[in-house]
Design a protein around this motif. Structure first.
Motif, PDB file in Angstrom:
ATOM      1  N   ALA A 665      -3.254   0.434  -0.951  1.00  0.00           N
ATOM      2  CA  ALA A 665      -2.523   1.200   0.071  1.00  0.00           C
ATOM      3  C   ALA A 665      -2.895   0.589   1.419  1.00  0.00           C
ATOM      4  O   ALA A 665      -4.013   0.750   1.876  1.00  0.00           O
ATOM      5  CB  ALA A 665      -2.943   2.663   0.019  1.00  0.00           C
ATOM      6  N   PRO A 666      -1.976  -0.175   2.035  1.00  0.00           N
ATOM      7  CA  PRO A 666      -2.341  -0.883   3.270  1.00  0.00           C
ATOM      8  C   PRO A 666      -2.479   0.063   4.461  1.00  0.00           C
ATOM      9  O   PRO A 666      -2.055   1.224   4.399  1.00  0.00           O
ATOM     10  CB  PRO A 666      -1.179  -1.852   3.472  1.00  0.00           C
ATOM     11  CG  PRO A 666      -0.042  -1.251   2.742  1.00  0.00           C
ATOM     12  CD  PRO A 666      -0.603  -0.423   1.637  1.00  0.00           C
ATOM     13  N   GLN A 667      -3.059  -0.478   5.520  1.00  0.00           N
ATOM     14  CA  GLN A 667      -3.285   0.337   6.721  1.00  0.00           C
ATOM     15  C   GLN A 667      -1.949   0.736   7.350  1.00  0.00           C
ATOM     16  O   GLN A 667      -1.784   1.826   7.851  1.00  0.00           O
ATOM     17  CB  GLN A 667      -4.088  -0.504   7.715  1.00  0.00           C
ATOM     18  CG  GLN A 667      -4.666   0.299   8.847  1.00  0.00           C
ATOM     19  CD  GLN A 667      -5.619  -0.556   9.672  1.00  0.00           C
ATOM     20  OE1 GLN A 667      -5.631  -1.755   9.532  1.00  0.00           O
ATOM     21  NE2 GLN A 667      -6.392   0.060  10.516  1.00  0.00           N
ATOM     22  N   ASP A 747      -8.030   2.596   5.086  1.00  0.00           N
ATOM     23  CA  ASP A 747      -7.973   3.632   6.110  1.00  0.00           C
ATOM     24  C   ASP A 747      -6.778   4.554   5.914  1.00  0.00           C
ATOM     25  O   ASP A 747      -6.029   4.828   6.841  1.00  0.00           O
ATOM     26  CB  ASP A 747      -7.868   2.952   7.481  1.00  0.00           C
ATOM     27  CG  ASP A 747      -8.512   3.817   8.549  1.00  0.00           C
ATOM     28  OD1 ASP A 747      -9.009   4.895   8.190  1.00  0.00           O
ATOM     29  OD2 ASP A 747      -8.526   3.436   9.722  1.00  0.00           O
ATOM     30  N   CYS A 748      -6.597   5.046   4.673  1.00  0.00           N
ATOM     31  CA  CYS A 748      -5.358   5.776   4.400  1.00  0.00           C
ATOM     32  C   CYS A 748      -5.444   7.237   4.833  1.00  0.00           C
ATOM     33  O   CYS A 748      -4.461   7.955   4.783  1.00  0.00           O
ATOM     34  CB  CYS A 748      -5.021   5.681   2.918  1.00  0.00           C
ATOM     35  SG  CYS A 748      -6.327   6.322   1.914  1.00  0.00           S
ATOM     36  N   LEU A 749      -6.633   7.701   5.260  1.00  0.00           N
ATOM     37  CA  LEU A 749      -6.730   9.110   5.673  1.00  0.00           C
ATOM     38  C   LEU A 749      -6.548   9.254   7.175  1.00  0.00           C
ATOM     39  O   LEU A 749      -6.572  10.344   7.714  1.00  0.00           O
ATOM     40  CB  LEU A 749      -8.101   9.676   5.276  1.00  0.00           C
ATOM     41  CG  LEU A 749      -8.363   9.688   3.773  1.00  0.00           C
ATOM     42  CD1 LEU A 749      -9.749  10.245   3.501  1.00  0.00           C
ATOM     43  CD2 LEU A 749      -7.320  10.541   3.080  1.00  0.00           C
ATOM     44  N   ALA A 750      -6.397   8.122   7.872  1.00  0.00           N
ATOM     45  CA  ALA A 750      -6.402   8.192   9.327  1.00  0.00           C
ATOM     46  C   ALA A 750      -5.187   8.910   9.884  1.00  0.00           C
ATOM     47  O   ALA A 750      -5.265   9.558  10.909  1.00  0.00           O
ATOM     48  CB  ALA A 750      -6.467   6.780   9.881  1.00  0.00           C
ATOM     49  N   ALA A 751      -4.042   8.777   9.206  1.00  0.00           N
ATOM     50  CA  ALA A 751      -2.813   9.300   9.811  1.00  0.00           C
ATOM     51  C   ALA A 751      -2.556  10.751   9.465  1.00  0.00           C
ATOM     52  O   ALA A 751      -1.497  11.278   9.769  1.00  0.00           O
ATOM     53  CB  ALA A 751      -1.635   8.451   9.348  1.00  0.00           C
ATOM     54  N   VAL A 779     -11.632   1.639   3.083  1.00  0.00           N
ATOM     55  CA  VAL A 779     -12.002   1.193   4.439  1.00  0.00           C
ATOM     56  C   VAL A 779     -11.837   2.406   5.328  1.00  0.00           C
ATOM     57  O   VAL A 779     -10.812   3.086   5.261  1.00  0.00           O
ATOM     58  CB  VAL A 779     -11.034   0.081   4.902  1.00  0.00           C
ATOM     59  CG1 VAL A 779     -11.199  -0.179   6.385  1.00  0.00           C
ATOM     60  CG2 VAL A 779     -11.283  -1.182   4.115  1.00  0.00           C
ATOM     61  N   THR A 780     -12.812   2.706   6.146  1.00  0.00           N
ATOM     62  CA  THR A 780     -12.675   3.918   6.972  1.00  0.00           C
ATOM     63  C   THR A 780     -13.411   3.760   8.289  1.00  0.00           C
ATOM     64  O   THR A 780     -14.371   2.995   8.392  1.00  0.00           O
ATOM     65  CB  THR A 780     -13.201   5.151   6.191  1.00  0.00           C
ATOM     66  OG1 THR A 780     -13.111   6.285   7.040  1.00  0.00           O
ATOM     67  CG2 THR A 780     -14.644   4.963   5.767  1.00  0.00           C
ATOM     68  N   THR A 836      -4.822   6.026  11.572  1.00  0.00           N
ATOM     69  CA  THR A 836      -4.318   4.656  11.567  1.00  0.00           C
ATOM     70  C   THR A 836      -3.006   4.563  12.262  1.00  0.00           C
ATOM     71  O   THR A 836      -2.257   5.509  12.256  1.00  0.00           O
ATOM     72  CB  THR A 836      -4.018   4.308  10.126  1.00  0.00           C
ATOM     73  OG1 THR A 836      -5.215   4.419   9.477  1.00  0.00           O
ATOM     74  CG2 THR A 836      -3.451   2.959   9.984  1.00  0.00           C
ATOM     75  N   PRO A 837      -2.672   3.393  12.781  1.00  0.00           N
ATOM     76  CA  PRO A 837      -1.321   3.240  13.304  1.00  0.00           C
ATOM     77  C   PRO A 837      -0.436   3.228  12.087  1.00  0.00           C
ATOM     78  O   PRO A 837      -0.869   2.790  11.040  1.00  0.00           O
ATOM     79  CB  PRO A 837      -1.335   1.825  13.868  1.00  0.00           C
ATOM     80  CG  PRO A 837      -2.384   1.153  13.081  1.00  0.00           C
ATOM     81  CD  PRO A 837      -3.387   2.165  12.768  1.00  0.00           C
ATOM     82  N   LEU A 838       0.791   3.721  12.295  1.00  0.00           N
ATOM     83  CA  LEU A 838       1.665   3.735  11.134  1.00  0.00           C
ATOM     84  C   LEU A 838       2.419   2.448  11.160  1.00  0.00           C
ATOM     85  O   LEU A 838       2.103   1.570  11.894  1.00  0.00           O
ATOM     86  CB  LEU A 838       2.549   4.912  11.292  1.00  0.00           C
ATOM     87  CG  LEU A 838       1.492   5.968  11.459  1.00  0.00           C
ATOM     88  CD1 LEU A 838       2.019   7.144  12.110  1.00  0.00           C
ATOM     89  CD2 LEU A 838       0.903   6.278  10.134  1.00  0.00           C
TER      90      LEU A 838
END
Length: 1491
Positions: A665-667, A747-751, A779-780, A836-838
């Motif tokens: 799952a990419p950033q 970093d998939c939880l960032a958004a 990655v987080t 994360t930026p989308l």
């Protein structure tokens, strides 16, 4: 050896009878050859078919077979009786062997008929060819018998004729074909129309009769894809691509193309040569006919003496018939040649596109600097150029052949004088080469200009949201128009002038050749130039015109193709990803604790030539069931590490071993333009139970219930109809659903909001989640769930500084991770971490991610417990299986809006608009020049006729100079007028319209609202700006000029023939009716087919650009093969539409040329009739026939040009449709410009404000009323989809109010221009958009700030150090979409833009979501520092700690204001929503005291 029992012997022509052949020649050579061929090939074919399996046949088909066999057996018996009679009565026949051969051949025919009918699907070509030929030769034999001695041969004649009659009936039955009434058997899938060429017989193939059912349908209804036949297997993209790949393994691209697709092309070359020879036979036949007429006249009306025995009347009629037959055969050969070349062109394009696509999936990173626009250009422009070369390339062979044949024929007419013409031709060749070379250079430059503009356009479309928010429309339009008007159009003008001169030159040369040859012949030769010399010579000169005119076009085509092949070769031979970057072990079964990934002492770099590796000395081992966290500052190499595992980076040293499958799952979530379900399944089989678990675990249940069709809702290109959080969760769900052995999560939880992040972590990633049994790397930037990781890895500048378990690292006081945890609160769950930026080109509509209610938290807890129960049942799920790829016809996903496609005739308005854009005066002058050119040409021909008559009367060439002078002047003026008309068209009309149409389309595009870009795939808009603009620039002018010229030629032909030969005008009426009827059939079908072709082409480009943006995901899931297959299906869909669209031209040509042949026959027969009854002048017949020979090609070209114009004007139609897009509010309103510096204070007031995204959707903001004081800092929070981002879009008027309004410094923002509003407010958007160019251009695209200001902004945005470390500093280049920077750096760069603007109002939308915690803290300090003391700031946040120190906090829910108060006020009330949010995020305990 056959013996001849006839006194005339074996010679061909009889010396006793007029215009007849000898019996031995007929029986022993013609008939015996035919019978022998049938016998030998019939037996061979029968033997080869004998081994095949018999096919199923319907009852009617079996009856037909029985009838054919009965007839043939009867014929065999009759023929045998004939032989028996001849032998027993010792009848004297010329050649006995031919009589014996007949029954034997009939026996062979019987066996062939049986095997062909039962074992193949089409009629036997051998039998179909044999019977008509046999009947014709027999007719000639019968005439000889009747003239010679009928009484002795009466009986034999009767039996022979009986055999022929039975043969003709079997011929008629054979034409029906073995699959008669096949519907009765209903074999196979009836929804797919089978390719008719599989069952069409020889005549149907020659006449393209298999197209007629489609043509009939086309007149009564609009044709759709369902009406079109399927492709032959050999023409499917998969097979074509394989052929090319195999050939390219051993050869260069040129050779490979020839080896893969050359065989039919070689056949086409032979057909073309045959057709050329026939074309030059016509003037010889014309000469024969004119000489015959002269002989007949002089024998009949001349002095009576014995020499002049009157020629046989049959001879004249025979010549007329031979001319007709030659014409028909020529038509068949020519159209078979064209069909083969077009099919080859189609195969070449399909093969190349398949190869380009497959290559782009394995391109190395060094080569990824090619912008995706350039790669798309290789597909759209270069592959198409090679396709065009295939269609006309053979003229390079046939042109010189035609010129040679013409001169041989001319020599026989004019003697050595013809070679004066040769001299002129040879002299003109270097001139042509010089012009061609100049054109090639210009075309190469033009390609570069077009590439540059396409790249700017694709960048503009990718970043359209930022461009609108920052009000940068003007500066981007300036960039594009600079390239377009100052580079592209200037070059186009030069190309136009050179092309026009070239065309004038080529139309002038044949005239000059004719003039010089006649002049020389008249001076040198003693024989008078009479009609039977002049008119065949003129028709030869006319034949010369085509190869010469085409020659220049083909040279430029070949040159363009050479350029394209170079470009394609360099791409197809470009570096690929390192194949051994990692070792993949296919293991179906892995047990807990097995090693899934092991990296030992590895160095990785993005470029294979890089001096310093990006990641250095990496050691990492992960076992099944482990969760590893990767932490580090912005740009430390966290994402690069995942790329290295996928195999996207170059491994310099060390070793990487991966066991089992990977999911990723990419950033920046990559979402396909398909349904939500397709995005999650990602080509895997649908397992309902597990799918539902994944949807629940990823907290998508609520979102899907709000989408119009649930998980079957189409999301637009790049997932634009979804909000950022939804995109991130769908991307995560895809990684989970694949059930791979190693799951990489960037970093998939960032958004997502904190409570959703917790739900997802617990149910998916954590020790009790769906993935608990898999190896996973997360990655987080957050430290929320840090205690639950099995291992933590901390990266700095590409090196692993420390790694180990949470406990071991936290107990070591000096470790980075323990500092991080101490610096930012306990690891208990302080915040859901950075957001994360989308996706890079995020669009506006956050869709309906929400209107979530506040009861969410409770239901989430309940759901979690149910899920945990389910999970205990299946600890580790087995890997997902790939689904079968869709078939060609099911792959259509129309996207959100189906591409606009007109139906029926192109409206007259479109032509009017085009001419208006060009210039009416220019157009009128162009038409006048074209007609005058034809007039001059006709007058020149008439001068020749009178000269010929004059010479006939005087019997010498006396008084020639007067005729030559007039002829020369007319020819010269015709050439000059041709040049003038071309320049008028290219320079005055085409250029203007190209400029106006492009500029108005670009203007309309820039004024379109954002919602337009969300609903329209980028590929579709790019197609308008690349393909359609190219058509308007370079093709349309040429085809319009061609149409006007051919119309003028036709007009002149009708006028000349009608004036000299009035009876012909009677034939014009039925012929005209037939032409119009055929044209109606043709245009109706061809137009729709051409449109279908254009509409099915877009999805190829769309899929292509979509795949290019998701390369790493495709590679990670190892789905290259599936994506290649989908691409092949899309190409096949396009070919299904393309093949009929070319066959339809051949269908037309065969019919029109047949009518042309009929015209020749009628004129020749009328002339013969007139000759026999009243006598006729050879000069008149010559004039009429030499023009009649031209009618065929001219009328054919009229229909062709008319349809070409109509097909290409479709581009103008599409462009005009684009210019009519509903615009947003005006950029500036002169009467309502804000006075002075506005806003000077920065107060904002929402007054009863409500809005929706588009007509027909629900309200996203409802009755919002609030006042924000100047310099106040406001925090906005709420769950995902509560309307936070919509509030910001409302402030910028990206969405307009339904009721109420917003005031800034007491100015109603709906009353001022958008440019004034948007340039006065600054924003740091959620999705950082960057463009290709330098850093300076990215920070300040308009170029209004000095370097000093930029450096200050960079240092405030904490980027100064990074930029100073780059060799070019501010001039360092940024790749397309900012791919050369990390996501965090992109966000900081956007921050620097806002700092530079220094406006009174600043909006931060998740501005620091992709930044690590330290950088985030530094930025918060700047925002609260002196630089922003007098600025009103609205901060939208997922992470509440960023808004805890705001002056007031606005809590949104379902588009309404729920609470608006100071943070302390809200926290003191424990029933407030804000309190519950803060508690969930673990902030109440920490901040309660401060509050």
């Amino acid at each position: 050896m056959a013996t001849c029992h006839d006194p005339e012997g074996w010679k061909a022509v009889s010396s006793f009878r007029d215009f007849d052949t000898t019996p031995c020649f007929e029986e022993g050579i013609i008939l015996s050859t035919l019978l022998g061929v049938l016998c030998i090939f019939g037996v061979l074919k029968s033997l080869s078919l004998f081994t095949n399996e018999p096919l199923k046949r319907s009852r009617k088909s079996r009856w037909i077979l029985a009838a054919k066999l009965l007839l043939l057996i009867t014929a065999f018996i009759i023929s045998t009786c004939n032989v028996v009679l001849i032998v027993s009565f010792r009848q004297k026949v010329p050649v006995l062997q031919s009589y014996i051969l007949e029954p034997v051949s009939l026996l062979a025919a019987t066996s062939l008929t049986y095997f062909n009918h039962t074992r193949t699907r089409k009629s036997s070509s051998l039998l179909l060819a044999f019977w008509p030929l046999y009947a014709v030769t027999l007719a000639i034999w019968v005439r000889t018998v009747v003239l010679k001695d009928l009484h002795t041969f009466k009986f034999i004649l009767a039996l022979k004729c009986a055999v022929a009659a039975l043969g003709c009936i079997t011929f008629a039955l054979e034409c029906v074909g073995p699959e008669y009434d096949a519907e009765a058997l209903s074999i196979g899938d009836k929804s797919l129309i089978e390719n008719p060429t599989l069952t069409a017989n020889m005549f149907s193939i020659w006449s393209f009769g298999w197209m007629t059912p489609l043509m009939k349908k086309g007149v009564t209804q609009f044709i759709n894809e369902e009406d079109l036949p399927s492709l032959r297997n050999s023409d499917e993209a998969e097979n074509l691509g394989d052929d090319l790949q195999k050939a390219m393994a051993k050869h260069t691209l040129w050779k490979a193309l020839f080896i893969a697709y050359g065989t039919p092309y070689a056949v086409a070359a032979l057909l073309k040569i045959f057709q050329d020879c026939l074309a030059f036979l016509q003037p010889q036949l014309l000469r024969w006919l004119l000489a015959y007429i002269s002989r007949y006249q002089s024998a009949r009306f001349g002095p009576a003496n014995d020499d002049h025995s009157e020629p046989n009347e049959l001879e004249g009629f025979a010549i007329a018939v031979i001319m007709f037959i030659a014409s028909v055969i020529q038509t068949i050969a020519l159209n078979q040649y064209f069909q083969r070349t077009f099919e080859t062109g189609m195969r070449v394009r399909a093969g190349l596109v398949t190869a380009i696509y497959a290559k782009s999936l394995v391109l190395s990173n060094d080569e990824r600097t090619r912008a995706s626009g350039d790669i798309v250009n290789l597909m759209s422009v270069d592959a198409t150029r090679l396709q065009d070369l295939c269609t006309y390339g053979l003229i390079a062979i046939s042109g010189p052949l035609q010129i040679t044949l013409a001169f041989i024929s001319l020599y026989s007419l004019l003697g050595w004088s013809a070679f004066v013409g040769v001299g002129i031709m040879i002299f003109s060749i270097p001139l042509n080469t010089y012009i061609a070379r100049a054109l090639k250079k210009m075309q190469e430059q033009q390609m570069k200009n077009r590439d540059k503009r396409t790249r700017l356009m694709s960048e503009l479309l990718a970043n359209i949201k930022s461009i609108k928010l920052y009000a940068w429309e003007y500066s981007f339009m300036r960039k594009i128009l600079e390239t377009r008007n100052n580079q592209e159009l200037k070059m186009l003008k030069k190309i136009g002038v050179v092309t026009a001169c070239n065309m004038a030159l080529w139309s002038g040369i044949p005239l000059l050749v004719a003039f010089s040859s006649f002049a020389t012949a008249a001076v040198v030769s003693s024989t008078p130039l009479t009609s039977d010399i002049i008119f065949p010579a003129i028709s030869l000169f006319m034949l010369l015109q085509f190869p010469l005119a085409m020659f220049s076009q083909v040279t430029s085509n070949i040159i363009e193709a050479i350029v394209s092949v170079q470009r394609l070769s360099s791409f197809l031979n470009a570096d690929e990803l390192q194949p051994d970057a990692r070792i993949l072990l296919e293991r179906r079964v892995l047990h807990l604790g097995d090693e899934v990934l092991s990296i030992t002492n590895a160095d990785f770099s993005w470029s294979k030539d890089a001096v310093e590796p990006t990641l250095e000395n990496i050691n990492l081992t992960i076992k099944k069931g482990e969760l590893v966290g990767i932490l580090g500052r912005v740009g430390a190499g966290k994402t690069s590490l995942l790329s290295a595992i996928i195999g996207d980076m170059t491994r310099k040293e060390g070793k990487v071993v991966v066991s089992g499958a990977i999911s990723y799952a990419p950033q920046n979530p990559w979402i396909l333009s398909a349904t939500v379900r397709d995005n999650i399944l990602f080509s895997h089989e649908y397992d309902e139970t597990f799918y539902n678990m994944v949807v629940e675990a990823c907290a998508l249940g609520q979102d899907l219930s709000l989408l119009p069709q649930g998980d079957l809702t189409e999301v637009g290109e790049k997932g634009i109809t979804l909000s950022g959080g939804q995109r991130a969760r769908i991307s995560l769900a895809r990684a989970v659903y694949a059930r791979a052995d190693l799951v990489l999560l960037d970093d998939c939880l960032a958004a997502v909001d904190s409570h959703v992040a917790r739900h997802v972590f617990d149910n998916v990633i954590g020790p009790n989640g769906l993935l608990a049994g898999k190896a996973r790397i997360l990655v987080t930037n957050s430290i929320a769930f840090i205690q639950q990781f099995d291992e933590l890895v901390f990266l700095r500048r590409g090196i692993i500084i420390e790694s180990g378990s949470y406990q071991s690292l936290i107990s070591n006081v000096g470790s980075e991770i323990s500092k991080l945890v101490k610096g930012h609160g306990s690891g208990s769950g302080s915040s859901s971490g950075a957001s994360t930026p989308l996706i890079r080109s995020g669009r506006t509509t956050p869709g309906s991610d929400g209107q979530n209610s506040m009861t969410d938290a409770i239901s989430t807890v309940e759901r979690a417990s149910i899920l945990t129960e389910k999970l205990r049942e299946r600890k580790s799920f087995s890997r997902a299986r790939l689904a079968k790829p869709a078939t060609i016809r099911d792959i259509t996903s129309p996207g959100l809006t189906i591409e606009h496609r007109e139906q029926g005739k192109v409206k007259v308005e479109v032509y009017k608009e085009y001419i208006k854009a060009a210039s009416k005066a220019g157009f009128a002058f162009f038409i006048i020049a074209t007609i005058s050119q034809q007039g001059a040409s006709v007058l020149a021909t008439l001068t020749l006729r009178y000269w010929g008559e004059h010479n006939q009367e005087t019997g010498s060439n006396a008084g020639m100079f007067r005729y030559l002078l007039v002829y020369g002047l007319f020819s010269l003026s015709s050439t000059i007028l041709g040049g003038i008309s071309a320049i008028l068209m290219w320079v005055f009309c085409a250029l203007r319209s190209a400029r106006r149409l492009h500029d108005s389309m670009l203007g309309a595009l820039m004024r379109a609202p954002l919602s337009f870009f969300e609903l329209t795939p980028t590929g579709r808009i790019l197609n308008l700006f690349s393909r359609d603009t190219y058509v308007v620039d370079q093709i349309l002018a040429r085809v319009i000029q061609g149409l006007c010229r051919t119309l003028a030629v036709c007009l002149s032909i009708v006028v000349v023939i009608g004036a000299s030969f009035p009876p012909f005008l009677i034939a014009v009426v039925p012929l005209g009716w037939f032409y119009l009827r055929v044209m109606r059939y043709y245009l109706a079908t061809s137009r729709e087919l051409k449109r279908l072709d254009a509409v099915t082409k877009s999805p190829i480009f769309a899929w292509f650009s979509e795949s290019l943006s998701g390369l790493s995901t495709i590679r990670a899931f190892n789905q290259q093969a599936i994506f290649v297959k989908t691409n092949q299906n899309r190409i096949d869909r396009n070919q299904i539409c393309y093949l009929p669209s070319i066959s339809v031209n051949r269908w037309l040509a065969v019919r029109l040329e047949f009518v042309g042949a009929m015209i020749i026959l009628i004129v020749a027969l009328l002339a013969m009739w007139a000759l026999i009854t009243t006598g006729v002048d050879a000069g008149l017949v010559g004039l009429v026939l030499s023009y009649a020979l031209n009618t065929t090609s001219s009328l054919n070209w009229v229909v062709r040009s008319a349809s070409e114009v109509e097909q290409n004007i479709v581009s103008v139609e599409r462009i005009l449709h684009q210019t009519k897009v509903e615009p947003e509010a005006p950029q500036e309103i002169p009467d309502h410009k804000p006075t002075g510096i506005w806003p000077s204070e920065g107060s904002i007031e929402f007054s009863n404000y409500s809005t929706r995204y588009r007509q027909g959707l629900d309200l996203v903001l409802r009755n919002i009323s609030m006042k924000i004081k100047p310099s106040e800092k406001i925090g906005v929070c709420g769950r995902t989809g509560a309307g936070k981002s919509s509030l910001l879009l409302a402030l910028f008027r990206i969405i307009e109010p339904v009721e109420g309004t917003i005031y800034i410094d007491s100015v109603d923002i709906t009353t001022i221009g958008l440019h004034d509003l948007r340039s006065a407010v600054s924003i740091v958007p959620q999705t950082p958009d960057l463009f290709e160019g330098t850093l300076r251009e990215n920070i300040d695209p308009v170029g209004e700030y000095s370097d000093v200001d930029i450096w200050v902004a960079l240092s405030q945005a904490r980027l100064k150090e990074y930029v100073e470390s780059l060799p070019q500093g501010l001039d360092a280049s940024v790749r397309e979409g900012g791919s050369s920077l990390s996501s965090g750096q992109c966000q900081l760069l956007c921050f620097a833009r806002a700092l530079l603007r220094k406006s009174k109002i600043l909006v931060l939308d998740e501005a620091t979501s992709a930044v690590d915690l330290d950088t985030d803290r530094a930025i918060q300090d700047i925002i609260r520092g002196p630089a922003f003391a007098n600025v009103t700031i609205l901060t939208i946040a997922h992470r509440l700690n960023t808004i805890m120190e705001s002056d007031r906090v606005l809590v949104m829910d379902a588009g309404k204001m729920v609470e608006f108060d100071t943070p302390s006020g809200l926290l003191s009330n424990q029933t407030s929503v804000f309190y519950s949010l803060a508690k969930e995020a673990g902030l109440v305990g920490v901040r309660g005291a401060d509050a």
